[in-house]
Design a protein around this motif. Sequence first.
Motif, PDB file in Angstrom:
ATOM      1  N   MET A   1      82.725  28.289  64.413  1.00 14.84           N
ATOM      2  CA  MET A   1      82.759  29.645  63.948  1.00 14.84           C
ATOM      3  C   MET A   1      84.218  29.973  63.626  1.00 14.84           C
ATOM      4  O   MET A   1      85.118  29.643  64.392  1.00 14.84           O
ATOM      5  CB  MET A   1      82.238  30.556  65.067  1.00 14.84           C
ATOM      6  N   SER A   2      84.436  30.583  62.512  1.00 19.07           N
ATOM      7  CA  SER A   2      85.801  31.010  62.189  1.00 19.07           C
ATOM      8  C   SER A   2      85.753  32.342  61.457  1.00 19.07           C
ATOM      9  O   SER A   2      84.755  32.665  60.798  1.00 19.07           O
ATOM     10  CB  SER A   2      86.519  29.965  61.345  1.00 19.07           C
ATOM     11  N   TYR A   3      86.813  33.088  61.604  1.00 11.12           N
ATOM     12  CA  TYR A   3      86.910  34.416  60.991  1.00 11.12           C
ATOM     13  C   TYR A   3      88.289  34.577  60.369  1.00 11.12           C
ATOM     14  O   TYR A   3      89.274  34.063  60.888  1.00 11.12           O
ATOM     15  CB  TYR A   3      86.726  35.527  62.041  1.00 11.12           C
ATOM     16  N   ARG A   4      88.333  35.310  59.297  1.00  5.18           N
ATOM     17  CA  ARG A   4      89.621  35.693  58.714  1.00  5.18           C
ATOM     18  C   ARG A   4      90.007  37.033  59.321  1.00  5.18           C
ATOM     19  O   ARG A   4      89.214  37.972  59.343  1.00  5.18           O
ATOM     20  CB  ARG A   4      89.515  35.832  57.206  1.00  5.18           C
ATOM     21  N   VAL A   5      91.211  37.096  59.824  1.00  2.62           N
ATOM     22  CA  VAL A   5      91.687  38.327  60.441  1.00  2.62           C
ATOM     23  C   VAL A   5      93.078  38.640  59.908  1.00  2.62           C
ATOM     24  O   VAL A   5      93.774  37.767  59.387  1.00  2.62           O
ATOM     25  CB  VAL A   5      91.728  38.225  61.986  1.00  2.62           C
ATOM     26  N   SER A   6      93.455  39.891  60.052  1.00  2.00           N
ATOM     27  CA  SER A   6      94.782  40.298  59.597  1.00  2.00           C
ATOM     28  C   SER A   6      95.838  39.730  60.538  1.00  2.00           C
ATOM     29  O   SER A   6      95.553  39.418  61.703  1.00  2.00           O
ATOM     30  CB  SER A   6      94.892  41.826  59.587  1.00  2.00           C
ATOM     31  N   PRO A   7      97.072  39.593  60.061  1.00  2.00           N
ATOM     32  CA  PRO A   7      98.155  39.145  60.939  1.00  2.00           C
ATOM     33  C   PRO A   7      98.322  40.065  62.158  1.00  2.00           C
ATOM     34  O   PRO A   7      98.607  39.586  63.260  1.00  2.00           O
ATOM     35  CB  PRO A   7      99.390  39.187  60.036  1.00  2.00           C
ATOM     36  N   GLN A   8      98.107  41.363  61.971  1.00  2.37           N
ATOM     37  CA  GLN A   8      98.227  42.307  63.085  1.00  2.37           C
ATOM     38  C   GLN A   8      97.160  42.018  64.148  1.00  2.37           C
ATOM     39  O   GLN A   8      97.458  41.992  65.339  1.00  2.37           O
ATOM     40  CB  GLN A   8      98.102  43.746  62.597  1.00  2.37           C
ATOM     41  N   PHE A   9      95.922  41.798  63.727  1.00  2.84           N
ATOM     42  CA  PHE A   9      94.843  41.464  64.660  1.00  2.84           C
ATOM     43  C   PHE A   9      95.196  40.198  65.431  1.00  2.84           C
ATOM     44  O   PHE A   9      95.066  40.143  66.659  1.00  2.84           O
ATOM     45  CB  PHE A   9      93.528  41.279  63.898  1.00  2.84           C
ATOM     46  N   LYS A  10      95.651  39.173  64.718  1.00  2.00           N
ATOM     47  CA  LYS A  10      95.988  37.903  65.349  1.00  2.00           C
ATOM     48  C   LYS A  10      97.090  38.076  66.388  1.00  2.00           C
ATOM     49  O   LYS A  10      96.991  37.562  67.502  1.00  2.00           O
ATOM     50  CB  LYS A  10      96.416  36.890  64.288  1.00  2.00           C
ATOM     51  N   ARG A  11      98.130  38.803  66.039  1.00  4.90           N
ATOM     52  CA  ARG A  11      99.249  38.991  66.972  1.00  4.90           C
ATOM     53  C   ARG A  11      98.816  39.809  68.183  1.00  4.90           C
ATOM     54  O   ARG A  11      99.175  39.487  69.317  1.00  4.90           O
ATOM     55  CB  ARG A  11     100.422  39.685  66.256  1.00  4.90           C
ATOM     56  N   LEU A  12      98.034  40.873  67.962  1.00  6.28           N
ATOM     57  CA  LEU A  12      97.564  41.673  69.089  1.00  6.28           C
ATOM     58  C   LEU A  12      96.656  40.858  70.003  1.00  6.28           C
ATOM     59  O   LEU A  12      96.727  40.994  71.231  1.00  6.28           O
ATOM     60  CB  LEU A  12      96.838  42.924  68.594  1.00  6.28           C
ATOM     61  N   LEU A  13      95.815  40.019  69.434  1.00  2.85           N
ATOM     62  CA  LEU A  13      94.957  39.160  70.245  1.00  2.85           C
ATOM     63  C   LEU A  13      95.795  38.191  71.070  1.00  2.85           C
ATOM     64  O   LEU A  13      95.538  37.994  72.266  1.00  2.85           O
ATOM     65  CB  LEU A  13      93.970  38.392  69.363  1.00  2.85           C
ATOM     66  N   GLU A  14      96.807  37.610  70.463  1.00  2.00           N
ATOM     67  CA  GLU A  14      97.692  36.694  71.190  1.00  2.00           C
ATOM     68  C   GLU A  14      98.349  37.389  72.380  1.00  2.00           C
ATOM     69  O   GLU A  14      98.354  36.867  73.495  1.00  2.00           O
ATOM     70  CB  GLU A  14      98.784  36.151  70.261  1.00  2.00           C
ATOM     71  N   VAL A  15      98.884  38.573  72.139  1.00  2.00           N
ATOM     72  CA  VAL A  15      99.591  39.306  73.192  1.00  2.00           C
ATOM     73  C   VAL A  15      98.624  39.774  74.279  1.00  2.00           C
ATOM     74  O   VAL A  15      98.890  39.624  75.474  1.00  2.00           O
ATOM     75  CB  VAL A  15     100.382  40.495  72.595  1.00  2.00           C
ATOM     76  N   ALA A  16      97.499  40.337  73.883  1.00  2.00           N
ATOM     77  CA  ALA A  16      96.528  40.842  74.854  1.00  2.00           C
ATOM     78  C   ALA A  16      95.989  39.708  75.723  1.00  2.00           C
ATOM     79  O   ALA A  16      95.885  39.855  76.947  1.00  2.00           O
ATOM     80  CB  ALA A  16      95.392  41.567  74.140  1.00  2.00           C
ATOM     81  N   ALA A  17      95.639  38.585  75.120  1.00  2.00           N
ATOM     82  CA  ALA A  17      95.118  37.446  75.882  1.00  2.00           C
ATOM     83  C   ALA A  17      96.177  36.912  76.837  1.00  2.00           C
ATOM     84  O   ALA A  17      95.878  36.619  78.004  1.00  2.00           O
ATOM     85  CB  ALA A  17      94.635  36.354  74.936  1.00  2.00           C
ATOM     86  N   ALA A  18      97.403  36.796  76.370  1.00  2.00           N
ATOM     87  CA  ALA A  18      98.476  36.305  77.227  1.00  2.00           C
ATOM     88  C   ALA A  18      98.734  37.259  78.394  1.00  2.00           C
ATOM     89  O   ALA A  18      98.959  36.825  79.525  1.00  2.00           O
ATOM     90  CB  ALA A  18      99.755  36.110  76.412  1.00  2.00           C
ATOM     91  N   THR A  19      98.665  38.557  78.124  1.00  2.00           N
ATOM     92  CA  THR A  19      98.873  39.556  79.173  1.00  2.00           C
ATOM     93  C   THR A  19      97.833  39.404  80.283  1.00  2.00           C
ATOM     94  O   THR A  19      98.139  39.550  81.467  1.00  2.00           O
ATOM     95  CB  THR A  19      98.793  40.980  78.576  1.00  2.00           C
ATOM     96  N   GLU A  20      96.599  39.084  79.896  1.00  2.00           N
ATOM     97  CA  GLU A  20      95.508  38.913  80.860  1.00  2.00           C
ATOM     98  C   GLU A  20      95.400  37.475  81.377  1.00  2.00           C
ATOM     99  O   GLU A  20      94.508  37.161  82.154  1.00  2.00           O
ATOM    100  CB  GLU A  20      94.174  39.318  80.209  1.00  2.00           C
ATOM    101  N   ARG A  21      96.296  36.617  80.897  1.00  2.00           N
ATOM    102  CA  ARG A  21      96.285  35.188  81.262  1.00  2.00           C
ATOM    103  C   ARG A  21      94.934  34.545  80.966  1.00  2.00           C
ATOM    104  O   ARG A  21      94.343  33.856  81.787  1.00  2.00           O
ATOM    105  CB  ARG A  21      96.678  34.988  82.722  1.00  2.00           C
ATOM    106  N   ARG A  22      94.456  34.823  79.773  1.00  2.64           N
ATOM    107  CA  ARG A  22      93.188  34.264  79.297  1.00  2.64           C
ATOM    108  C   ARG A  22      93.435  33.572  77.961  1.00  2.64           C
ATOM    109  O   ARG A  22      94.388  33.879  77.261  1.00  2.64           O
ATOM    110  CB  ARG A  22      92.151  35.366  79.085  1.00  2.64           C
TER     111      ARG A  22
END
Length: 56
Positions: A1-22
């Motif tokens: 499964m793959s999705y196209r996302v905006s650079p903002q979405f990608k960066r926020l996902l990276e930061v949020a996941a890292a913050t939660e250590r997931r």
Amino acid sequence: MSYRVSPQFKRLLEVAAATERRSQTNFLEILLFDYCEAHCIKADQALAQPISQEQE
């Protein structure tokens, strides 16, 4: 499964996941499961009811 996302979405996902250590995948799973629980959406409903592209 793959999705196209905006650079903002990608960066926020990276930061949020890292913050939660997931992982990013696990973080998205948690968000989806929490949303479905809050809105009383069950997996068996999703399998039984096909999603239409247009609402009639």
